[in-house]
Design an enzyme around this catalytic site. Structure first.
Site, PDB file in Angstrom:
ATOM      1  N   ASP A  46     -59.059 112.872  50.719  1.00  0.00           N
ATOM      2  CA  ASP A  46     -58.530 113.977  51.522  1.00  0.00           C
ATOM      3  C   ASP A  46     -59.459 114.206  52.714  1.00  0.00           C
ATOM      4  OD1 ASP A  46     -56.546 116.459  51.419  1.00  0.00           O
ATOM      5  OD2 ASP A  46     -58.508 117.172  52.095  1.00  0.00           O
ATOM      6  N   LYS A  76     -54.935 115.619  58.276  1.00  0.00           N
ATOM      7  CA  LYS A  76     -54.311 116.883  58.685  1.00  0.00           C
ATOM      8  C   LYS A  76     -54.316 117.040  60.199  1.00  0.00           C
ATOM      9  CE  LYS A  76     -56.465 118.691  54.507  1.00  0.00           C
ATOM     10  NZ  LYS A  76     -57.823 118.119  54.458  1.00  0.00           N
ATOM     11  N   HIS A 109     -52.696 121.629  59.238  1.00  0.00           N
ATOM     12  CA  HIS A 109     -53.911 122.157  58.600  1.00  0.00           C
ATOM     13  C   HIS A 109     -53.861 123.679  58.406  1.00  0.00           C
ATOM     14  CE1 HIS A 109     -58.400 120.874  58.150  1.00  0.00           C
ATOM     15  NE2 HIS A 109     -58.112 121.829  57.315  1.00  0.00           N
TER      16      HIS A 109
HETATM   17  N1  LIG Z   1     -57.054 122.585  53.869  1.00  0.00           N
HETATM   18  C1  LIG Z   1     -58.127 123.312  54.065  1.00  0.00           C
HETATM   19  O1  LIG Z   1     -58.130 124.256  54.869  1.00  0.00           O
HETATM   20  C2  LIG Z   1     -59.362 122.983  53.309  1.00  0.00           C
HETATM   21  C3  LIG Z   1     -60.463 123.856  53.340  1.00  0.00           C
HETATM   22  C4  LIG Z   1     -61.598 123.512  52.600  1.00  0.00           C
HETATM   23  C5  LIG Z   1     -61.605 122.338  51.843  1.00  0.00           C
HETATM   24  N2  LIG Z   1     -60.532 121.495  51.865  1.00  0.00           N
HETATM   25  C6  LIG Z   1     -60.517 120.221  51.097  1.00  0.00           C
HETATM   26  O2  LIG Z   1     -60.948 120.480  49.757  1.00  0.00           O
HETATM   27  C7  LIG Z   1     -62.075 119.641  49.458  1.00  0.00           C
HETATM   28  C8  LIG Z   1     -62.994 120.313  48.451  1.00  0.00           C
HETATM   29  O3  LIG Z   1     -63.410 121.586  48.919  1.00  0.00           O
HETATM   30  P1  LIG Z   1     -64.893 121.917  49.434  1.00  0.00           P
HETATM   31  O4  LIG Z   1     -65.515 120.685  49.950  1.00  0.00           O
HETATM   32  O5  LIG Z   1     -64.783 123.069  50.362  1.00  0.00           O
HETATM   33  O6  LIG Z   1     -65.635 122.483  48.159  1.00  0.00           O
HETATM   34  P2  LIG Z   1     -65.792 122.095  46.604  1.00  0.00           P
HETATM   35  O7  LIG Z   1     -65.281 120.741  46.332  1.00  0.00           O
HETATM   36  O8  LIG Z   1     -65.243 123.265  45.840  1.00  0.00           O
HETATM   37  O9  LIG Z   1     -67.384 122.134  46.440  1.00  0.00           O
HETATM   38  C9  LIG Z   1     -68.231 121.235  47.104  1.00  0.00           C
HETATM   39  C10 LIG Z   1     -69.677 121.699  46.913  1.00  0.00           C
HETATM   40  O10 LIG Z   1     -70.007 121.707  45.528  1.00  0.00           O
HETATM   41  C11 LIG Z   1     -71.085 120.803  45.269  1.00  0.00           C
HETATM   42  N3  LIG Z   1     -70.706 120.055  44.050  1.00  0.00           N
HETATM   43  C12 LIG Z   1     -69.747 119.117  43.911  1.00  0.00           C
HETATM   44  N4  LIG Z   1     -69.661 118.689  42.645  1.00  0.00           N
HETATM   45  C13 LIG Z   1     -70.600 119.359  41.951  1.00  0.00           C
HETATM   46  C14 LIG Z   1     -71.009 119.343  40.597  1.00  0.00           C
HETATM   47  N5  LIG Z   1     -70.429 118.532  39.714  1.00  0.00           N
HETATM   48  N6  LIG Z   1     -72.016 120.186  40.220  1.00  0.00           N
HETATM   49  C15 LIG Z   1     -72.604 121.008  41.103  1.00  0.00           C
HETATM   50  N7  LIG Z   1     -72.250 121.073  42.413  1.00  0.00           N
HETATM   51  C16 LIG Z   1     -71.268 120.249  42.833  1.00  0.00           C
HETATM   52  C17 LIG Z   1     -71.193 119.892  46.484  1.00  0.00           C
HETATM   53  O11 LIG Z   1     -72.545 119.528  46.709  1.00  0.00           O
HETATM   54  P3  LIG Z   1     -73.045 118.058  47.176  1.00  0.00           P
HETATM   55  O12 LIG Z   1     -72.047 117.499  48.135  1.00  0.00           O
HETATM   56  O13 LIG Z   1     -74.365 118.373  47.813  1.00  0.00           O
HETATM   57  O14 LIG Z   1     -73.195 117.239  45.931  1.00  0.00           O
HETATM   58  C18 LIG Z   1     -70.692 120.818  47.601  1.00  0.00           C
HETATM   59  O15 LIG Z   1     -71.741 121.671  48.037  1.00  0.00           O
HETATM   60  C19 LIG Z   1     -62.698 119.426  50.845  1.00  0.00           C
HETATM   61  O16 LIG Z   1     -63.646 118.382  50.863  1.00  0.00           O
HETATM   62  C20 LIG Z   1     -61.465 119.176  51.665  1.00  0.00           C
HETATM   63  O17 LIG Z   1     -60.985 117.872  51.445  1.00  0.00           O
HETATM   64  C21 LIG Z   1     -59.417 121.807  52.572  1.00  0.00           C
END
Ligand SMILES: NC(=O)c1ccc[n+]([C@@H]2O[C@H](COP(=O)([O-])OP(=O)(O)OC[C@H]3O[C@@H](n4cnc5c(N)ncnc54)[C@H](OP(=O)(O)O)[C@@H]3O)[C@@H](O)[C@H]2O)c1
Length: 279
Positions: A46, A76, A109
């Protein structure tokens, strides 16, 4: 390697329920991170023009030697490209940056309801992109039920997915339920609330009881609710941890424990007021 289940979208396309998100992965590190994710077994990436790392995603897929047809790629449409002509150009640029001739899923998006360009015009451009055959499915992100109702009334193609913020601190149930009632799959972004939910005592207690990590418990909760998730990590051991979700289950009580943590807490902006357009 664990088999990731797929979910059938409303046009018959199958999407892997677990993917790898690359928001906030620096462009220069993206090829390596996505390469590691592909090695581990992720087959759904993604990304977004807004993340500035589509080229790294494309590079990793090309270098992996994995057939393009085996990797589900979502990108997106960025906020500055809501007008028809801009949307068509932006899609071409996304394909060029990813080095591919098609996307599996392309999303608007953000709805940007307070800016000058109506998202209905944007969605009609998405329909043209879909009709061109270069995108297997189209959908939206951060749309509320009232935005979707307008699309239903004024356009032809029903979005296949709505990608919205969902995690134990933000149930977002109105949008999830609306999606379920209208054959729109919910994709839960920030599924572990960017790490904020992992120290919650209720979650660590369930993790202890099932012998898994808090992140695995939260991701498993999403999977059992039927949503699509793509946790982000640049840490290989966490990518592996987040991929190991299909050899355990939460029981009804454990599911209810996580569901009860909802406190309406967003980590990101409110879709009804968010109006950021890159300069
Ligand atoms: N459509 C939208 O508006 C929108 C908005 C936000 C996100 N997204 C999508 O959703 C995806 C995921 O959301 P996100 O990146 O915001 O947050 P997330 O996946 O909820 O959390 C990522 C964070 O958690 C840490 N992490 C990951 N796995 C872990 C584990 N097993 N234990 C402890 N910490 C862990 C990562 O650290 P490290 O990387 O340092 O390991 C990073 O700081 C995004 O990458 C994107 O593709 C979409």
């Amino acid at each position: 390697m664990a088999t990731v289940p797929t979910i059938r979208l409303n046009n018959g396309v199958e999407i892997p329920q677990l993917g790898f998100g690359v928001y906030q992965v620096p462009p220069e590190d993206t090829a390596e991170a996505v390469g590691a994710a592909l090695e581990i077994g992720y087959r759904h990436i993604d990304t977004a023009e807004m993340y500035g790392n589509e080229k790294g995603v494309g590079e990793a897929i090309a270098r992996s030697g994995i057939d393009r047809g085996e990797v589900f790629v979502t990108s997106k449409l960025n906020n500055g490209f809501h007008r028809r002509a801009d949307a068509l150009r932006a899609f071409d640029q996304t394909l060029a940056d990813l080095g591919t001739d098609h996307l599996d899923l392309f999303l608007v998006h953000w709805p940007l309801p307070t800016i000058d360009v109506d998202y209905v015009e944007t969605w009609k451009a998405m329909e043209e992109i879909y009709a061109s055959g270069r995108c297997r499915a189209i959908g939206v992100s951060n749309f509320q039920p009232h935005h979707l109702r307008r699309l239903f009334a004024e356009t032809e193609v029903r979005p296949a997915v709505n990608q919205i913020e969902v995690h134990p601190y933000l149930a977002n149930d109105e949008a999830r339920t609306f999606g379920a009632e209208h054959e729109i799959v919910t994709e839960a972004w920030s599924p572990i609330a960017q790490g904020k939910v992992l120290d919650d005592p209720a979650i660590t207690e369930v993790a202890r009881a099932v012998g898994r990590t808090p992140a695995q418990v939260v991701l498993r909760w999403h999977v059992q609710r039927g949503d699509v998730v793509f946790p982000k990590s640049v840490t290989r051991s966490r990518m592996e941890e987040n991929f190991a979700l299909f050899d355990f289950e939460l029981d009804e009580g454990q599911m209810a424990t996580l569901t009860a943590l909802d406190r309406g807490e967003r980590t990101g902006p409110d879709p009804d007021t968010f109006d950021f357009v890159p300069g």
